[in-house]
Scaffold this active site. Structure first.
Site, PDB file in Angstrom:
ATOM      1  N   LYS A   1     -36.775 -38.057  28.615  1.00 45.73           N
ATOM      2  CA  LYS A   1     -36.598 -38.362  27.191  1.00 45.73           C
ATOM      3  C   LYS A   1     -35.294 -37.783  26.671  1.00 45.73           C
ATOM      4  CE  LYS A   1     -38.063 -35.547  24.304  1.00 45.73           C
ATOM      5  NZ  LYS A   1     -37.522 -34.394  23.525  1.00 45.73           N
TER       6      LYS A   1
ATOM      7  N   LYS B   1     -28.131 -28.848  21.530  1.00 44.57           N
ATOM      8  CA  LYS B   1     -29.340 -28.857  22.350  1.00 44.57           C
ATOM      9  C   LYS B   1     -29.317 -29.993  23.365  1.00 44.57           C
ATOM     10  CE  LYS B   1     -33.579 -28.004  23.708  1.00 44.57           C
ATOM     11  NZ  LYS B   1     -33.817 -26.954  24.726  1.00 44.57           N
TER      12      LYS B   1
ATOM     13  N   THR C   1     -36.527 -30.916  20.350  1.00 39.58           N
ATOM     14  CA  THR C   1     -35.375 -31.622  20.903  1.00 39.58           C
ATOM     15  C   THR C   1     -35.517 -33.089  20.532  1.00 39.58           C
ATOM     16  OG1 THR C   1     -35.313 -30.078  22.766  1.00 39.58           O
ATOM     17  CG2 THR C   1     -34.051 -32.125  22.983  1.00 39.58           C
TER      18      THR C   1
END
Length: 291
Positions: A240, A171, A95
């Site tokens: 994140k 994603k 990711t």
């Protein structure tokens, strides 16, 4: 096939055995080499550098934590780009940000290599069972070449065209939804707990009716019981990812006010020492605030 696999965290370590069982030759690399020991016992070959894992590979997978880690294993003399053969395919399952995915696509094409963005949805247990969901995008010939491998590690692959950036956006949007649901469940459970309602009974009711989905069932059970270990998706990685979502939204001039809230909530959780707990520990904030 000759396969390289780079990144042996909880997800990578769960995926590699499925490739080995199918009879593929797998070279592995991880920043902490000791994490490869169990895979070596199963037949994987440990390499000294990412480039060595990529050398002679038909396909090299990366499953690393963030943009910096992916850049570190891809670029430079010991990286994937310099060592993967012409016609070899780099499959990024990490990711990461859309800007990096776009850069990887351009540079692999310039080196006559294939590049597929194939981030996954599912926790380590699903990875071990070969039951991940994959969002994939890349050139049709590259997608066709890696399809048999995807079949070993996933229950379904969803294709999003020939631009790898599309899969990266899928994603990020999906993880944004997961973090949103986690915050929602945490607030709802805090309300129920303060009101003396059986949280498990509430969860059974809602997931048997209006919210009959894995995310509500699985995350809801962890939040109802306040069980944040073992870690399937670390809160610090959730933070994140929300940052990457905000960056992507800024690049496309799309306001995401909920992302701002989630960023603040996750920053607080990390600051209070919960970054290495499961993402569902986000619910601790609601519980603590309700006391």
């Amino acid at each position: 096939m000759n396969i390289g696999f780079i990144g042996l965290g909880s997800m990578g370590a769960a995926i590699v055995p499925n490739l080995l069982i199918a009879g593929h030759a797998v070279k592995v690399w991880n920043r902490t080499a000791s994490k490869a020991e169990a895979l070596v016992e199963k037949g994987a070959i440990l390499t000294a550098t990412p480039g060595e894992a990529a050398r002679d590979a038909d396909v090299v997978f990366t499953m690393v934590a963030d943009d910096k880690a992916l850049e570190g294993v891809t670029f430079g003399g010991d990286g994937i780009l310099a060592n993967l053969k012409k016609g070899g395919i780099h499959v990024s399952m990490s990711t990461v940000g859309v800007a990096l995915v776009e850069r990887l696509g351009i540079q692999h094409a310039a080196a006559h290599q294939g590049f597929v963005a194939a981030p996954v949805f599912g926790r380590p247990a699903a990875a071990a069972a070969g039951q991940l969901f994959i969002a994939a995008a890349g050139a049709p010939e590259a997608l066709d070449a890696v399809a048999p491998l995807f079949g070993l590690i996933s229950q379904k692959v969803f294709a999003f065209g020939d631009n790898p950036v599309s899969a990266a956006l899928v994603k990020l949007a999906g993880n944004f939804m997961i973090v949103s649901v986690t915050e929602q469940l945490g607030e709802a459970m805090a309300l129920l707990g303060k009101g003396g309602v059986d949280k498990a009974a509430f969860l059974d009711f809602m997931t048997s009716t209006l919210f009959n989905s894995l995310i509500y069932k699985n995350y809801g059970a962890l939040i109802a019981s306040q069980t944040f270990e073992p870690v399937g998706f670390a809160a610090v990685l959730g933070a994140k990812d929300v940052g990457l979502v905000k960056a992507a939204a800024d690049g496309l001039n799309v306001p995401l006010p909920l992302a701002d809230l989630l960023s603040d909530r996750l920053a607080r959780l990390v600051a209070e020492g919960g970054g290495n707990l499961d993402l569902t520990a986000l619910s601790k904030l609601s519980v603590d605030d309700a006391k």
